[in-house]
Each structure stands twice: as C-alpha cells, then as structure tokens.
Design a protein around this motif. Structure first.
Motif, PDB file in Angstrom:
ATOM      1  N   VAL A  49       0.839  -1.194   0.000  1.00  0.00           N
ATOM      2  CA  VAL A  49       0.000   0.000   0.000  1.00  0.00           C
ATOM      3  C   VAL A  49       0.878   1.249   0.000  1.00  0.00           C
ATOM      4  O   VAL A  49       1.673   1.460   0.930  1.00  0.00           O
ATOM      5  N   ASN A  50       0.756   2.071  -1.045  1.00  0.00           N
ATOM      6  CA  ASN A  50       1.427   3.363  -1.093  1.00  0.00           C
ATOM      7  C   ASN A  50       0.590   4.331  -0.258  1.00  0.00           C
ATOM      8  O   ASN A  50      -0.518   4.704  -0.647  1.00  0.00           O
ATOM      9  N   VAL A  51       1.113   4.743   0.881  1.00  0.00           N
ATOM     10  CA  VAL A  51       0.342   5.551   1.824  1.00  0.00           C
ATOM     11  C   VAL A  51       0.061   6.941   1.263  1.00  0.00           C
ATOM     12  O   VAL A  51      -0.988   7.528   1.523  1.00  0.00           O
ATOM     13  N   GLU A  52       0.990   7.470   0.466  1.00  0.00           N
ATOM     14  CA  GLU A  52       0.755   8.779  -0.158  1.00  0.00           C
ATOM     15  C   GLU A  52      -0.489   8.750  -1.043  1.00  0.00           C
ATOM     16  O   GLU A  52      -1.317   9.667  -0.991  1.00  0.00           O
ATOM     17  N   GLU A  53      -0.596   7.699  -1.847  1.00  0.00           N
ATOM     18  CA  GLU A  53      -1.752   7.576  -2.746  1.00  0.00           C
ATOM     19  C   GLU A  53      -3.018   7.265  -1.962  1.00  0.00           C
ATOM     20  O   GLU A  53      -4.099   7.789  -2.265  1.00  0.00           O
ATOM     21  N   LEU A  54      -2.897   6.410  -0.949  1.00  0.00           N
ATOM     22  CA  LEU A  54      -4.061   6.026  -0.165  1.00  0.00           C
ATOM     23  C   LEU A  54      -4.713   7.234   0.500  1.00  0.00           C
ATOM     24  O   LEU A  54      -5.941   7.393   0.475  1.00  0.00           O
ATOM     25  N   PHE A  55      -3.874   8.098   1.092  1.00  0.00           N
ATOM     26  CA  PHE A  55      -4.387   9.272   1.805  1.00  0.00           C
ATOM     27  C   PHE A  55      -4.377  10.526   0.939  1.00  0.00           C
ATOM     28  O   PHE A  55      -4.743  11.611   1.427  1.00  0.00           O
ATOM     29  N   ASN A  56      -3.945  10.383  -0.325  1.00  0.00           N
ATOM     30  CA  ASN A  56      -3.838  11.533  -1.222  1.00  0.00           C
ATOM     31  C   ASN A  56      -3.069  12.667  -0.546  1.00  0.00           C
ATOM     32  O   ASN A  56      -3.505  13.822  -0.507  1.00  0.00           O
ATOM     33  N   ASP A  57      -1.922  12.332  -0.015  1.00  0.00           N
ATOM     34  CA  ASP A  57      -1.118  13.281   0.762  1.00  0.00           C
ATOM     35  C   ASP A  57       0.349  13.134   0.366  1.00  0.00           C
ATOM     36  O   ASP A  57       1.022  12.188   0.769  1.00  0.00           O
ATOM     37  N   GLN A  58       0.834  14.076  -0.411  1.00  0.00           N
ATOM     38  CA  GLN A  58       2.208  14.026  -0.891  1.00  0.00           C
ATOM     39  C   GLN A  58       3.223  14.536   0.123  1.00  0.00           C
ATOM     40  O   GLN A  58       4.424  14.581  -0.159  1.00  0.00           O
ATOM     41  N   SER A  59       2.758  14.900   1.310  1.00  0.00           N
ATOM     42  CA  SER A  59       3.689  15.387   2.338  1.00  0.00           C
ATOM     43  C   SER A  59       4.263  14.247   3.180  1.00  0.00           C
ATOM     44  O   SER A  59       5.148  14.470   4.006  1.00  0.00           O
ATOM     45  N   ILE A  60       3.780  13.028   3.001  1.00  0.00           N
ATOM     46  CA  ILE A  60       4.250  11.888   3.787  1.00  0.00           C
ATOM     47  C   ILE A  60       5.665  11.523   3.352  1.00  0.00           C
ATOM     48  O   ILE A  60       5.929  11.333   2.164  1.00  0.00           O
ATOM     49  N   VAL A  61       6.573  11.439   4.310  1.00  0.00           N
ATOM     50  CA  VAL A  61       7.969  11.098   4.038  1.00  0.00           C
ATOM     51  C   VAL A  61       8.424  10.011   5.005  1.00  0.00           C
ATOM     52  O   VAL A  61       7.746   9.714   5.996  1.00  0.00           O
ATOM     53  N   HIS A  62       9.587   9.422   4.722  1.00  0.00           N
ATOM     54  CA  HIS A  62      10.081   8.311   5.551  1.00  0.00           C
ATOM     55  C   HIS A  62      10.247   8.724   7.006  1.00  0.00           C
ATOM     56  O   HIS A  62       9.890   7.973   7.917  1.00  0.00           O
ATOM     57  N   ILE A  63      10.811   9.897   7.242  1.00  0.00           N
ATOM     58  CA  ILE A  63      11.137  10.313   8.601  1.00  0.00           C
ATOM     59  C   ILE A  63       9.890  10.651   9.405  1.00  0.00           C
ATOM     60  O   ILE A  63       9.969  10.943  10.576  1.00  0.00           O
ATOM     61  N   GLY A  64       8.713  10.595   8.816  1.00  0.00           N
ATOM     62  CA  GLY A  64       7.510  10.884   9.585  1.00  0.00           C
ATOM     63  C   GLY A  64       6.387   9.897   9.393  1.00  0.00           C
ATOM     64  O   GLY A  64       5.351   9.998  10.063  1.00  0.00           O
ATOM     65  N   ILE A  65       6.564   8.922   8.508  1.00  0.00           N
ATOM     66  CA  ILE A  65       5.456   8.021   8.181  1.00  0.00           C
ATOM     67  C   ILE A  65       4.992   7.220   9.392  1.00  0.00           C
ATOM     68  O   ILE A  65       3.808   6.919   9.538  1.00  0.00           O
ATOM     69  N   ASP A  66       5.913   6.883  10.305  1.00  0.00           N
ATOM     70  CA  ASP A  66       5.526   6.080  11.467  1.00  0.00           C
ATOM     71  C   ASP A  66       4.728   6.875  12.485  1.00  0.00           C
ATOM     72  O   ASP A  66       4.155   6.305  13.415  1.00  0.00           O
ATOM     73  N   ASN A  67       4.668   8.212  12.332  1.00  0.00           N
ATOM     74  CA  ASN A  67       3.901   9.056  13.248  1.00  0.00           C
ATOM     75  C   ASN A  67       2.522   9.419  12.696  1.00  0.00           C
ATOM     76  O   ASN A  67       1.779  10.158  13.342  1.00  0.00           O
ATOM     77  N   ASP A  68       2.185   8.918  11.524  1.00  0.00           N
ATOM     78  CA  ASP A  68       0.931   9.295  10.881  1.00  0.00           C
ATOM     79  C   ASP A  68      -0.243   8.611  11.576  1.00  0.00           C
ATOM     80  O   ASP A  68      -0.364   7.384  11.563  1.00  0.00           O
ATOM     81  N   VAL A  69      -1.135   9.406  12.162  1.00  0.00           N
ATOM     82  CA  VAL A  69      -2.251   8.849  12.939  1.00  0.00           C
ATOM     83  C   VAL A  69      -3.239   8.111  12.040  1.00  0.00           C
ATOM     84  O   VAL A  69      -3.930   7.189  12.486  1.00  0.00           O
ATOM     85  N   ARG A  70      -3.334   8.506  10.771  1.00  0.00           N
ATOM     86  CA  ARG A  70      -4.223   7.795   9.843  1.00  0.00           C
ATOM     87  C   ARG A  70      -3.706   6.381   9.590  1.00  0.00           C
ATOM     88  O   ARG A  70      -4.486   5.420   9.531  1.00  0.00           O
ATOM     89  N   LEU A  71      -2.399   6.265   9.460  1.00  0.00           N
ATOM     90  CA  LEU A  71      -1.792   4.955   9.271  1.00  0.00           C
ATOM     91  C   LEU A  71      -1.943   4.117  10.531  1.00  0.00           C
ATOM     92  O   LEU A  71      -2.184   2.915  10.466  1.00  0.00           O
ATOM     93  N   HIS A  72      -1.812   4.760  11.696  1.00  0.00           N
ATOM     94  CA  HIS A  72      -1.998   4.042  12.963  1.00  0.00           C
ATOM     95  C   HIS A  72      -3.373   3.387  13.014  1.00  0.00           C
ATOM     96  O   HIS A  72      -3.509   2.217  13.391  1.00  0.00           O
ATOM     97  N   GLN A  73      -4.400   4.136  12.635  1.00  0.00           N
ATOM     98  CA  GLN A  73      -5.755   3.580  12.694  1.00  0.00           C
ATOM     99  C   GLN A  73      -5.945   2.479  11.668  1.00  0.00           C
ATOM    100  O   GLN A  73      -6.630   1.485  11.927  1.00  0.00           O
ATOM    101  N   LEU A  74      -5.299   2.625  10.517  1.00  0.00           N
ATOM    102  CA  LEU A  74      -5.377   1.590   9.494  1.00  0.00           C
ATOM    103  C   LEU A  74      -4.754   0.291  10.000  1.00  0.00           C
ATOM    104  O   LEU A  74      -5.313  -0.799   9.803  1.00  0.00           O
TER     105      LEU A  74
END
Length: 275
Positions: free
Chosen positions: A178-203
C-alpha cells in the motif's frame, strides 16, 4: 513432544502442549520494532503512539486478553522472551518500521514452530531480508511511501530523505503493498515521519482487529506453551541481514539512518516545545 527451532540469536527448545479446555482464554500479543536509533521508551516515537492506540482499543477484555510491547530493531531476544512469557498465546502480530521492518520480517521468519505468525506489518521497511512475506506468516501488509522530498526541511534533511526513499522503494512479495501517499492523497508523507501518521496508525489497528482480534479463520483450540532451553542476548539482526559496514553502501546506509534519526528526534523535541 519437544521440537527444536533455531533463531539467529541461538537455539530454542519448544514444548508444544495442546489444550482444548474452553475455560482457557485466547491471548493476542504483538511485538513492535522501532527504526534505527529510536528509543522504545520514548512516548513520542511513532510506534509507541501506535502501541498506545492498540492497547486502548483492544486491551481490558478478559475474554480475549491483549498485550503489546515496543522493542528496538536489535532486540529480538527480548521480543521472543516477551512472547514466550504467555502460556495461552493463540494470535501473534509483528510490526516494524524502517530497519525495524527488516527486523520484524527476520523475526517472523525464524519464529519457533509450530506457532504461526498471524500478522506481519512493515512500515517503509529498510533492509535486504524484508522483500518477501515468510511462509509461516498468515497475512502481511507493507505500507510505504515514494516521496523523495522533505517539505519545509533543511537541505540536509532533503538529502537524507531522498537517499532513504530511494533505498526503500520496493514491494514485498506476498504482502498487501500500500502506497500511503496515494491512499491518503497526501504528498507530504515522508520516511522520517510516516511512522507518526495517525491515519496509518488507525489503518494498522484495523488490520489488527481483522486478522488478530477477529480473525477470518477460527482461533485454534490448542494453545502453545513455550519453554526456553538456551538463548543468547545477541542482537536480532545478523551481519547477513544488514548492509556490511565495510562496504560503501553500508557506510552510507548507516550514516543516513543515524543522521536521520537524530534529525527526527530534534524535530520531535522542537514540536514538544512548540506545543
């Protein structure tokens, strides 16, 4: 019946005891592995925030006990001891971010038989032993990003992010990629912050619910009692599982992740002060 299984850390004697007593509860446990240089005791790290979410959603149910704990990518010995401490374990989940994604894959692959790993989740995994879901894993998810930029970051941060992203762009065979950028339509997601994404946490919490808490297949009646025979405290990731530090690639990789982790901690401290 006693079976002998091997981990990269040492030999483990596994004693299997079937128990169909309906009075025994079915326990779910998850081991989470952080990325390079991250403190598993720091509540601001992404996997600790995810761990708190999982415990809030699934903990406290006496009919289906739930336990989870965060480890560094080099603590497979501790993670195995943790999972072996339960005598009514029927569902196991392994989650890892960055180098912890590689560690999670290796740990799952070498987990002592006959207990399968029900769920493996890799978050922007970094390594050379993480491109295939192990055969003993029932379900795998690979969440990644392909953004080489670092919006609003310094030149150093941008260079590091580009190097890391180029190193981790890959699919995991057998996983739901799953490409998280495409899933959330958010091009600001980067490696150094992807693990802090609350949307990904809920997923990921939804993945845990579907494949651990309420699995699609019935929970087996037998539970597995593990007894440790011999075990060393060596690091979980062997030299074969990470780039050799003696090579140019190895030096670059470890330098990148070391500096990247420092920058991430500095950003977290700044955000904490700002708040």
């Amino acid at each position: 019946m006693t079976l002998l299984a091997l981990l990269p850390d040492g030999a483990i004697a596994v004693s299997l005891s079937g128990d169909s007593d309906s009075s025994n509860t079915s326990r779910t446990a998850i081991a989470l592995f952080t990325g390079f240089g991250e403190d598993p005791a720091n509540p601001q790290t992404g996997l600790n925030i995810l761990n708190n979410l999982l415990q809030n959603q699934f903990g406290g149910n006496s009919a289906r006990p739930f336990d989870s704990r965060v480890f560094t990518y080099a603590q497979s010995s501790d993670a195995l001891n943790y999972l072996q401490s339960f005598d009514n374990l029927t569902s196991i989940g392994i989650i890892g971010y960055s180098l912890g994604g590689n560690a999670a894959s290796v740990f799952a692959k070498n987990f002592p038989a006959p207990q399968p790993i029900n769920l493996l989740v890799q978050i922007d995994s970094v390594g050379i032993s993480d491109d295939k879901v192990p055969d003993n894993v029932s379900k795998g998810f690979n969440y990644f990003q392909r953004n080489p930029s670092y919006p609003g970051g310094s030149i150093t941060q941008k260079v590091i992010e580009r190097a890391v992203t180029q190193a981790v762009q890959k699919n995991v065979k057998g996983a739901d990629n799953v490409n998280v950028e495409e899933l959330f339509n958010d091009q600001s997601i980067v490696h150094i912050g992807i693990d802090n994404d609350v949307r990904l946490h809920q997923l990921i919490a939804n993945n845990v619910k579907d494949f651990l808490i309420n699995p699609l297949t019935p929970v087996p009646e037998a539970t597995f009692a593990f007894k440790q025979s011999s075990f060393s405290n060596q690091a979980s990731v062997s030299a074969a599982d990470v780039p050799e530090a003696s090579t140019t690639l190895g030096v670059v990789m470890f330098g990148v992740f070391g500096v990247g982790s420092l920058l991430k901690r500095q950003q977290q401290q700044k955000d904490k002060v700002d708040n």
